[in-house]
Design a protein around this motif. Structure first.
Motif, short mmCIF file in Angstrom:
data_model
loop_
_atom_site.label_atom_id
_atom_site.label_comp_id
_atom_site.label_asym_id
_atom_site.label_seq_id
_atom_site.Cartn_x
_atom_site.Cartn_y
_atom_site.Cartn_z
N ILE A 147 0.83 -1.20 0.00
CA ILE A 147 0.00 0.00 0.00
C ILE A 147 0.87 1.26 0.00
CG2 ILE A 147 -1.71 1.30 1.30
CD1 ILE A 147 -2.72 -1.26 -0.11
N SER A 148 0.49 2.20 -0.86
CA SER A 148 1.14 3.51 -0.89
C SER A 148 0.37 4.46 0.01
CB SER A 148 1.18 4.04 -2.33
OG SER A 148 1.50 5.41 -2.34
N LEU A 149 0.96 4.84 1.13
CA LEU A 149 0.28 5.77 2.04
C LEU A 149 0.02 7.13 1.39
CD1 LEU A 149 2.01 4.96 5.45
CD2 LEU A 149 -0.25 4.25 4.64
N PRO A 150 0.94 7.67 0.55
CA PRO A 150 0.61 8.92 -0.15
C PRO A 150 -0.63 8.79 -1.04
CG PRO A 150 2.97 8.58 -0.21
CD PRO A 150 2.38 7.33 0.37
N MET A 151 -0.82 7.61 -1.65
CA MET A 151 -2.03 7.41 -2.46
C MET A 151 -3.27 7.36 -1.59
SD MET A 151 -3.57 7.08 -5.29
CE MET A 151 -2.45 6.64 -6.62
N VAL A 152 -3.17 6.70 -0.44
CA VAL A 152 -4.30 6.66 0.48
C VAL A 152 -4.67 8.08 0.92
CG1 VAL A 152 -5.07 5.92 2.78
CG2 VAL A 152 -3.82 4.33 1.31
N LEU A 153 -3.67 8.88 1.24
CA LEU A 153 -3.93 10.27 1.66
C LEU A 153 -4.56 11.08 0.53
CD1 LEU A 153 -0.66 10.97 3.68
CD2 LEU A 153 -2.97 10.60 4.59
N ARG A 154 -4.11 10.85 -0.70
CA ARG A 154 -4.70 11.58 -1.82
C ARG A 154 -6.17 11.20 -1.99
NH1 ARG A 154 -2.96 11.80 -8.31
NH2 ARG A 154 -4.69 13.16 -8.90
N CYS A 155 -6.47 9.92 -1.87
CA CYS A 155 -7.87 9.48 -1.98
C CYS A 155 -8.72 10.14 -0.89
CB CYS A 155 -7.95 7.96 -1.85
SG CYS A 155 -7.30 7.06 -3.26
N GLN A 156 -8.20 10.18 0.32
CA GLN A 156 -8.96 10.79 1.42
C GLN A 156 -9.15 12.29 1.19
OE1 GLN A 156 -6.76 9.70 4.94
NE2 GLN A 156 -7.48 7.58 4.92
N ARG A 157 -8.11 12.95 0.71
CA ARG A 157 -8.17 14.39 0.51
C ARG A 157 -9.14 14.77 -0.62
NH1 ARG A 157 -3.34 14.98 -0.53
NH2 ARG A 157 -3.42 15.41 -2.76
N GLN A 158 -9.16 13.94 -1.69
CA GLN A 158 -10.00 14.23 -2.84
C GLN A 158 -11.33 13.49 -2.81
OE1 GLN A 158 -6.10 14.47 -5.78
NE2 GLN A 158 -8.09 14.00 -6.68
N SER A 159 -11.60 12.80 -1.69
CA SER A 159 -12.87 12.05 -1.50
C SER A 159 -13.09 11.04 -2.62
CB SER A 159 -14.05 13.03 -1.45
OG SER A 159 -13.91 13.93 -0.36
N ILE A 160 -12.02 10.32 -2.97
CA ILE A 160 -12.12 9.23 -3.95
C ILE A 160 -12.33 7.93 -3.18
CG2 ILE A 160 -10.94 7.96 -5.78
CD1 ILE A 160 -9.23 10.44 -6.28
N PRO A 161 -13.43 7.23 -3.40
CA PRO A 161 -13.65 5.96 -2.70
C PRO A 161 -12.53 4.96 -3.02
CG PRO A 161 -15.66 6.70 -3.78
CD PRO A 161 -14.56 7.57 -4.29
N TYR A 162 -12.07 4.21 -2.02
CA TYR A 162 -10.98 3.26 -2.25
C TYR A 162 -11.12 2.08 -1.31
CZ TYR A 162 -8.85 5.15 2.00
OH TYR A 162 -8.63 5.53 3.29
N VAL A 163 -10.53 0.96 -1.73
CA VAL A 163 -10.49 -0.26 -0.93
C VAL A 163 -9.07 -0.80 -0.98
CG1 VAL A 163 -11.28 -2.65 -0.74
CG2 VAL A 163 -12.91 -0.85 -1.30
N LEU A 164 -8.54 -1.20 0.17
CA LEU A 164 -7.22 -1.82 0.25
C LEU A 164 -7.37 -3.33 0.18
CD1 LEU A 164 -5.71 0.20 3.26
CD2 LEU A 164 -5.87 0.88 0.86
#
Length: 254
Positions: free
Chosen positions: A53-70
Motif C-alpha cells: 500500500i502507498s500511504l501517499p495514495m491513500v492520503l490523496r484518496c482521502q483528501r480528494q474524496s475518492i472511494p478506495y479499498v485496500l
C-alpha cells in the motif's frame, strides 16, 4: 499472474458496465508524493489499492474524496476499507497434524510490505497454537520470485539445525525452493515439506502439483467491488474490514 482472477472477481461484482484502468506504482524511491500527485485520476470514480500500500495514495484518496479499498493490507485509521485474507494456520495445521512436521521455517516477502508483518504475526500465532519452538534462523525475508526462494532455501538447508518444512510467501518462491532442495539432494516431501502461497502455478510452469495456500483472488476482487458500492451508496453501517478465508490445497510437495 494474479491480475486475471482478480479482474474476474471484480467483473463478477459489477452491477453494470465498468471501465477498468490499471496503474503500476513503484515501491522504490521513485514512488514519491509528487509522483502520486501526478497520476491522472480526474476520470477515476474509485480505486482498488493492491499491496504494498502507498500511504501517499491513500492520503490523496482521502483528501480528494475518492472511494478506495485496500487489498491484502489493512489500516486501522477509521476510514480505510480493507479486504484481507487469512490462511497460515491452515498450512501449519496440515504440516503438524498430517505430516508430523514441527521444525517449520518461513520465507516471507520484503520487509517494507504490509503483508510481511501480517504474515509474520500469523505465523507466530500458528506456532504458539501448536507449541512449536521458535528459531529466528528459520524466518527470512526475501522477494517473491523463484530466485529469492532458491537462495533462501539453500541458506535454510545449510544450517546446522535444518527445518523439515518451509512455508513460502509465493508459489514462485516455492518453485525456487524445490529446485534448491533437488540440487542439495534433499527429498521432497520425504525429508522436507514445501508449501507455497497463491495457487498460481499451472502444469506448464511446474509438473509436480504444489501444496499451496489459495489466496482466493477472485473472491477478494468480488468483495472489493461490494465495498465500493457500499461507499458509493454512502452506507457507513458496514464493517471497515472484510476477511476472506483462504483454502489450503495439499499437493505432492508436503
Amino acid at each position: 499472474p494474479f491480475v486475471r482472477p482478480m479482474v474476474e472477481g471484480i467483473e463478477r461484482g459489477c452491477q453494470g458496465e465498468v471501465a477498468l484502468q490499471l496503474f503500476d506504482l513503484s515501491t522504490g524511491k521513485t514512488c514519491t508524493p509528487g509522483a502520486i500527485e501526478s497520476l491522472p485520476l480526474s476520470g477515476v470514480d474509485a480505486l482498488i489499492l493492491e499491496s504494498p500500500i502507498s500511504l501517499p495514495m491513500v492520503l490523496r484518496c482521502q483528501r480528494q474524496s475518492i472511494p478506495y479499498v485496500l487489498q491484502y493490507s489493512d489500516l486501522a485509521d477509521g476510514q480505510s476499507r480493507c479486504v484481507v485474507v487469512t490462511g497460515v494456520l491452515q498450512a501449519v495445521d496440515h504440516l503438524v497434524n498430517q505430516r508430523g512436521r514441527r521444525d517449520i521455517a518461513l520465507v516471507t516477502a520484503m520487509h517494507q510490505r504490509f503483508s510481511t508483518g501480517k504474515l509474520l504475526d500469523a505465523f507466530g500465532v500458528a506456532r504458539m497454537v501448536h507449541g512449536l519452538a521458535e528459531n529466528k534462523q528459520w524466518v527470512t525475508c526475501a522477494g517473491y520470485e523463484e530466485e529469492d526462494g532458491y537462495h533462501a532455501t539453500r541458506e535454510l538447508l545449510s544450517l546446522s539445525k535444518k527445518p523439515n518444512a518451509i512455508l513460502f510467501a509465493s508459489d514462485y518462491q516455492a518453485r525456487g525452493g524445490l529446485i534448491a532442495a533437488q540440487e542439495m539432494g534433499v527429498g521432497v516431501p520425504e525429508e522436507l515439506s514445501i508449501v507455497g502461497t497463491g495457487n498460481l502455478l499451472r502444469e506448464r510452469e511446474w509438473p509436480v502439483p504444489l501444496s499451496t495456500v489459495d489466496l482466493c483472488f477472485d473472491e477478494v476482487g468480488y468483495r472489493s467491488m461490494s465495498m465500493l458500492y457500499d461507499l458509493a451508496a454512502n452506507d457507513m453501517s458496514k464493517p471497515l474490514r472484510c476477511s476472506v478465508q483462504s483454502r489450503f490445497i495439499a499437493g505432492r510437495t508436503s
